[in-house]
Motif scaffolding. Sequence first.
Motif, PDB file in Angstrom:
ATOM      1  N   UNK A  27       0.833  -1.203   0.000  1.00  0.00           N
ATOM      2  CA  UNK A  27       0.000   0.000   0.000  1.00  0.00           C
ATOM      3  C   UNK A  27       0.867   1.252   0.000  1.00  0.00           C
ATOM      4  N   UNK A  28       1.936   1.216   0.795  1.00  0.00           N
ATOM      5  CA  UNK A  28       2.831   2.365   0.838  1.00  0.00           C
ATOM      6  C   UNK A  28       3.480   2.605  -0.527  1.00  0.00           C
ATOM      7  N   UNK A  29       3.859   1.519  -1.204  1.00  0.00           N
ATOM      8  CA  UNK A  29       4.472   1.646  -2.522  1.00  0.00           C
ATOM      9  C   UNK A  29       3.484   2.248  -3.521  1.00  0.00           C
ATOM     10  N   UNK A  30       2.250   1.731  -3.519  1.00  0.00           N
ATOM     11  CA  UNK A  30       1.238   2.215  -4.473  1.00  0.00           C
ATOM     12  C   UNK A  30       0.914   3.685  -4.222  1.00  0.00           C
ATOM     13  N   UNK A  36       3.831  10.594  -6.327  1.00  0.00           N
ATOM     14  CA  UNK A  36       5.022  11.108  -7.019  1.00  0.00           C
ATOM     15  C   UNK A  36       4.784  11.207  -8.522  1.00  0.00           C
ATOM     16  N   UNK A  37       4.143  10.178  -9.095  1.00  0.00           N
ATOM     17  CA  UNK A  37       3.929  10.164 -10.546  1.00  0.00           C
ATOM     18  C   UNK A  37       2.973  11.270 -10.986  1.00  0.00           C
ATOM     19  N   UNK A  38       1.868  11.417 -10.282  1.00  0.00           N
ATOM     20  CA  UNK A  38       0.879  12.415 -10.687  1.00  0.00           C
ATOM     21  C   UNK A  38       1.424  13.827 -10.546  1.00  0.00           C
ATOM     22  N   UNK A  40       4.671  14.713 -10.391  1.00  0.00           N
ATOM     23  CA  UNK A  40       5.774  14.888 -11.330  1.00  0.00           C
ATOM     24  C   UNK A  40       5.287  15.064 -12.763  1.00  0.00           C
ATOM     25  N   UNK A  41       4.312  14.256 -13.162  1.00  0.00           N
ATOM     26  CA  UNK A  41       3.773  14.370 -14.522  1.00  0.00           C
ATOM     27  C   UNK A  41       3.140  15.734 -14.744  1.00  0.00           C
ATOM     28  N   UNK A  42       2.386  16.200 -13.771  1.00  0.00           N
ATOM     29  CA  UNK A  42       1.681  17.476 -13.919  1.00  0.00           C
ATOM     30  C   UNK A  42       2.669  18.638 -14.074  1.00  0.00           C
ATOM     31  N   UNK A  43       3.652  18.711 -13.179  1.00  0.00           N
ATOM     32  CA  UNK A  43       4.555  19.853 -13.188  1.00  0.00           C
ATOM     33  C   UNK A  43       5.611  19.740 -14.286  1.00  0.00           C
ATOM     34  N   UNK A  44       6.195  18.555 -14.453  1.00  0.00           N
ATOM     35  CA  UNK A  44       7.268  18.412 -15.445  1.00  0.00           C
ATOM     36  C   UNK A  44       6.762  18.593 -16.867  1.00  0.00           C
ATOM     37  N   UNK A  45       5.654  17.931 -17.208  1.00  0.00           N
ATOM     38  CA  UNK A  45       5.147  18.037 -18.575  1.00  0.00           C
ATOM     39  C   UNK A  45       4.734  19.468 -18.907  1.00  0.00           C
ATOM     40  N   UNK A  46       4.096  20.147 -17.973  1.00  0.00           N
ATOM     41  CA  UNK A  46       3.700  21.531 -18.222  1.00  0.00           C
ATOM     42  C   UNK A  46       4.923  22.428 -18.389  1.00  0.00           C
ATOM     43  N   UNK A  47       5.942  22.193 -17.547  1.00  0.00           N
ATOM     44  CA  UNK A  47       7.158  23.006 -17.644  1.00  0.00           C
ATOM     45  C   UNK A  47       7.872  22.782 -18.967  1.00  0.00           C
ATOM     46  N   UNK A  48       8.017  21.501 -19.354  1.00  0.00           N
ATOM     47  CA  UNK A  48       8.703  21.177 -20.605  1.00  0.00           C
ATOM     48  C   UNK A  48       7.926  21.711 -21.803  1.00  0.00           C
ATOM     49  N   UNK A  49       6.630  21.482 -21.831  1.00  0.00           N
ATOM     50  CA  UNK A  49       5.817  21.921 -22.968  1.00  0.00           C
ATOM     51  C   UNK A  49       5.818  23.444 -23.097  1.00  0.00           C
ATOM     52  N   UNK A  73       9.253  10.273 -15.977  1.00  0.00           N
ATOM     53  CA  UNK A  73       8.586  10.487 -14.686  1.00  0.00           C
ATOM     54  C   UNK A  73       8.120   9.174 -14.082  1.00  0.00           C
ATOM     55  N   UNK A  74       7.590   8.282 -14.923  1.00  0.00           N
ATOM     56  CA  UNK A  74       7.133   6.986 -14.418  1.00  0.00           C
ATOM     57  C   UNK A  74       8.287   6.158 -13.860  1.00  0.00           C
ATOM     58  N   UNK A  75       9.429   6.163 -14.546  1.00  0.00           N
ATOM     59  CA  UNK A  75      10.588   5.386 -14.076  1.00  0.00           C
ATOM     60  C   UNK A  75      11.103   5.940 -12.744  1.00  0.00           C
ATOM     61  N   UNK A  76      11.223   7.258 -12.680  1.00  0.00           N
ATOM     62  CA  UNK A  76      11.700   7.879 -11.434  1.00  0.00           C
ATOM     63  C   UNK A  76      10.709   7.631 -10.303  1.00  0.00           C
ATOM     64  N   UNK A  77       9.424   7.674 -10.607  1.00  0.00           N
ATOM     65  CA  UNK A  77       8.409   7.435  -9.577  1.00  0.00           C
ATOM     66  C   UNK A  77       8.507   6.026  -9.016  1.00  0.00           C
ATOM     67  N   UNK A  78       8.739   5.029  -9.882  1.00  0.00           N
ATOM     68  CA  UNK A  78       8.902   3.644  -9.413  1.00  0.00           C
ATOM     69  C   UNK A  78      10.098   3.541  -8.481  1.00  0.00           C
ATOM     70  N   UNK A  79      11.211   4.182  -8.875  1.00  0.00           N
ATOM     71  CA  UNK A  79      12.416   4.111  -8.045  1.00  0.00           C
ATOM     72  C   UNK A  79      12.204   4.772  -6.681  1.00  0.00           C
ATOM     73  N   UNK A  80      11.605   5.948  -6.657  1.00  0.00           N
ATOM     74  CA  UNK A  80      11.386   6.644  -5.387  1.00  0.00           C
ATOM     75  C   UNK A  80      10.360   5.922  -4.516  1.00  0.00           C
TER      76      UNK A  80
END
Length: 298
Positions: A27-30, A36-38, A40-49, A73-80
């Motif tokens: 549960x903690x992992x999920x 982290x994924x949501x 990171x995706x929201x801020x990184x994609x908007x910044x890059x675009x 972002x997905x790969x980094x989220x899995x690692x963190x």
Amino acid sequence: MLPLQQEISVDPQEYVPAIIDAAVTVVLFVVAFAVIYLLGKYFLTRTVETGLRQRGFDETLINLTVSLTVVFTAIVSVALAATVAGFGVVLSAFAVMGGALALAVGFAAQDVISNFVAGVFIIQDEPFTIGDWIEWDGNSGVVRDVQLRVTKLETFDNELVTVPNSDLASAAVVNNVANDKRRVSVGFGIGYDDDITQAREAIVSEGANVDGVLDTPEPAAPVTELGDSAVVLSGRIWINPTESSYGAVRAEFLEAVKERFDAEGIDMPYNNTELSGNIGVTNTDELEGEREVPEPSA
């Protein structure tokens, strides 16, 4: 005599803590991954675009970069998330295996990666776009599609040619329609006894009457060569390559000047070689004597 079977007692309470720990970890992992994924995706994609759009990058390249950002972002989220949940050992093994796999794929896909990188630069730098007539390494064609790995072109014989992007990125590419004006040059040879002024007037006049020829710059016909058999005048006219066909204009120009030359009696000589000097024959009597056949003896 010992009993063949002994009763084995199982206490379910012994496994409850382990099950609870595993459930909490999952549960903690999920939860950590989702957060982290949501975020990171929201801020990184908007910044890059936003950054790419402000710098005027091509739409295709922007979409590709955004997609790669999502994957990163997905790969980094899995690692963190694995680190937060306490999957350190698993994460270390995964990192070693992933590094080895990446190295093997990198060696096996060098050409693919090279073409991919070249495609990114072609899309961004735009040395040519769809519909342009280009020439490279002795080849030519009209661009029909620019992809990240290959560029598809159509020849004037209606053949489809697929060229790796790395070939186009490393070659000197001539874009025949990049500018709004292009010169059409045709060499016309006239005889040495013909009037250069008359021939020039004929070339300039016929060139100006060809459909699609621009008024500025004006047609011209300077002498460019004194050949072995002809004086060569370079007929020069200008067209807008996006509005007029280079091949069609050149063919019409050639035909019009040839008919004008024929009508005015201006010679267009073939390549020929003139031999000068004299040839003499001497001692003809000796030659005739040598040709006489002796009569056979009785």
